[in-house]
Design a protein around this motif. Structure first.
Motif, PDB file in Angstrom:
ATOM      1  N   VAL A  42       0.829  -1.216   0.000  1.00  0.00           N
ATOM      2  CA  VAL A  42       0.000   0.000   0.000  1.00  0.00           C
ATOM      3  C   VAL A  42       0.859   1.261   0.000  1.00  0.00           C
ATOM      4  O   VAL A  42       0.578   2.195  -0.763  1.00  0.00           O
ATOM      5  CB  VAL A  42      -0.993  -0.010   1.173  1.00  0.00           C
ATOM      6  N   PRO A  43       1.913   1.353   0.830  1.00  0.00           N
ATOM      7  CA  PRO A  43       2.734   2.575   0.798  1.00  0.00           C
ATOM      8  C   PRO A  43       3.296   2.900  -0.581  1.00  0.00           C
ATOM      9  O   PRO A  43       3.413   4.073  -0.933  1.00  0.00           O
ATOM     10  CB  PRO A  43       3.864   2.266   1.795  1.00  0.00           C
ATOM     11  N   VAL A  66       0.483   4.586  -2.424  1.00  0.00           N
ATOM     12  CA  VAL A  66       0.161   5.859  -1.789  1.00  0.00           C
ATOM     13  C   VAL A  66       1.197   6.911  -2.178  1.00  0.00           C
ATOM     14  O   VAL A  66       0.857   8.067  -2.452  1.00  0.00           O
ATOM     15  CB  VAL A  66       0.076   5.712  -0.259  1.00  0.00           C
ATOM     16  N   ASN A  67       2.459   6.524  -2.233  1.00  0.00           N
ATOM     17  CA  ASN A  67       3.507   7.454  -2.657  1.00  0.00           C
ATOM     18  C   ASN A  67       3.306   7.893  -4.099  1.00  0.00           C
ATOM     19  O   ASN A  67       3.550   9.050  -4.449  1.00  0.00           O
ATOM     20  CB  ASN A  67       4.891   6.823  -2.484  1.00  0.00           C
ATOM     21  N   ARG A 101       0.541  10.486  -4.055  1.00  0.00           N
ATOM     22  CA  ARG A 101       1.048  11.777  -3.588  1.00  0.00           C
ATOM     23  C   ARG A 101       1.778  12.518  -4.698  1.00  0.00           C
ATOM     24  O   ARG A 101       1.773  13.740  -4.749  1.00  0.00           O
ATOM     25  CB  ARG A 101       2.003  11.565  -2.403  1.00  0.00           C
ATOM     26  N   ILE A 141      -8.620   2.571  -1.464  1.00  0.00           N
ATOM     27  CA  ILE A 141      -7.561   3.054  -0.573  1.00  0.00           C
ATOM     28  C   ILE A 141      -7.315   4.544  -0.793  1.00  0.00           C
ATOM     29  O   ILE A 141      -7.231   5.326   0.161  1.00  0.00           O
ATOM     30  CB  ILE A 141      -6.266   2.255  -0.805  1.00  0.00           C
ATOM     31  N   PHE A 142      -7.219   4.944  -2.067  1.00  0.00           N
ATOM     32  CA  PHE A 142      -6.962   6.352  -2.370  1.00  0.00           C
ATOM     33  C   PHE A 142      -8.059   7.248  -1.800  1.00  0.00           C
ATOM     34  O   PHE A 142      -7.784   8.266  -1.164  1.00  0.00           O
ATOM     35  CB  PHE A 142      -6.861   6.566  -3.880  1.00  0.00           C
ATOM     36  N   GLU A 143      -9.318   6.867  -2.019  1.00  0.00           N
ATOM     37  CA  GLU A 143     -10.430   7.687  -1.536  1.00  0.00           C
ATOM     38  C   GLU A 143     -10.444   7.737  -0.013  1.00  0.00           C
ATOM     39  O   GLU A 143     -10.746   8.773   0.579  1.00  0.00           O
ATOM     40  CB  GLU A 143     -11.750   7.135  -2.072  1.00  0.00           C
ATOM     41  N   GLY A 144     -10.116   6.611   0.625  1.00  0.00           N
ATOM     42  CA  GLY A 144     -10.078   6.581   2.083  1.00  0.00           C
ATOM     43  C   GLY A 144      -9.018   7.496   2.660  1.00  0.00           C
ATOM     44  O   GLY A 144      -9.140   7.973   3.796  1.00  0.00           O
ATOM     45  N   LEU A 145      -7.975   7.756   1.882  1.00  0.00           N
ATOM     46  CA  LEU A 145      -6.887   8.629   2.328  1.00  0.00           C
ATOM     47  C   LEU A 145      -7.009  10.050   1.782  1.00  0.00           C
ATOM     48  O   LEU A 145      -6.121  10.877   1.971  1.00  0.00           O
ATOM     49  CB  LEU A 145      -5.540   8.035   1.909  1.00  0.00           C
ATOM     50  N   GLY A 146      -8.118  10.303   1.079  1.00  0.00           N
ATOM     51  CA  GLY A 146      -8.364  11.661   0.591  1.00  0.00           C
ATOM     52  C   GLY A 146      -7.844  11.966  -0.797  1.00  0.00           C
ATOM     53  O   GLY A 146      -7.846  13.131  -1.209  1.00  0.00           O
ATOM     54  N   TYR A 147      -7.403  10.943  -1.531  1.00  0.00           N
ATOM     55  CA  TYR A 147      -6.940  11.156  -2.899  1.00  0.00           C
ATOM     56  C   TYR A 147      -8.075  10.846  -3.872  1.00  0.00           C
ATOM     57  O   TYR A 147      -9.002  10.107  -3.556  1.00  0.00           O
ATOM     58  CB  TYR A 147      -5.739  10.259  -3.209  1.00  0.00           C
TER      59      TYR A 147
END
Length: 200
Positions: free
Chosen positions: A109-110, A113-114, A117, A180-186
């Motif tokens: 996942v990281p 996520v990177n 970003r 995952i992206f939506e859950g983290l605000g992306y």
């Protein structure tokens, strides 16, 4: 370790960690009279990087040729562990988790996520239809416990065998990432309108 860890195609380094490491563990178990060994392998050991696997099970053979050097070495290590089963009283099996995620994940996942970003996940690469299996880390841990208990009872159905571990809910890979992206605000990745064609 994954292919992103391979620097300058350091085959020797990876070979020593995975394959020679597996040999060392087996030898140490035999010398120390250890009776049970569960190897944390990967579902990638049966994937050649080209052909889709649909409803695959443990009867799948290792590919004749791997797309990834790392997966080739993982398969060699797994084969060594399974071959050592029932030698000098050592019972072995292999657990093959699929795309592990959850607390403590430092890779899967990281990594994405990177990319999010950096703005590199705005568009879906490919058709977006590719399906994948995933495994929550606690389910993988539970699989190890079950495997150890089965080997403790010397179950012939487990000893010397490999087992895929997943959450039994395959889904489109990009849908999983979008959650995952939506859950983290992306923002959710969008399908690209760029057409592709087979290269000559």
């Amino acid at each position: 370790m994954d292919d992103t860890d391979l620097k300058d195609n350091d085959f020797y380094h990876c070979y020593m960690i995975l394959v020679q490491g597996a040999k060392n563990v087996v030898n140490a178990c035999r010398e120390g009279k250890v009776r049970r060994l569960i190897y944390n392998s990967s579902a990638d050991v049966v994937f050649d990087g080209t052909h889709d696997i649909i409803n695959g099970d443990e009867s799948l053979p290792y590919p004749w040729k791997f797309q990834s050097i790392l997966n080739d070495l993982k398969a060699q290590a797994e084969a060594l562990i399974l071959f050592a089963n029932d030698i000098d009283g050592l019972l072995t099996c292999a657990i093959r988790p699929c795309n592990v995620f959850g607390p403590g994940d430092l890779k899967f996942v990281p990594f994405f996520v990177n990319l999010a970003r950096s703005g590199l996940t705005k568009f879906i690469i490919g058709s977006g239809e590719n399906m994948s299996d995933f495994a929550y880390v606690e389910n993988v841990s539970h699989a190890h416990i079950c495997a150890e208990e089965a080997l403790d009872f010397r179950m012939a159905s487990v000893a010397g065998k490999a087992f895929f571990i997943s959450d039994l809910h395959p889904m489109k890979f990009w849908n999983f990432l979008s959650l995952i992206f939506e859950g983290l605000g992306y923002k959710r990745s969008k399908a690209s309108r760029i057409l592709t064609r087979d290269l000559p």
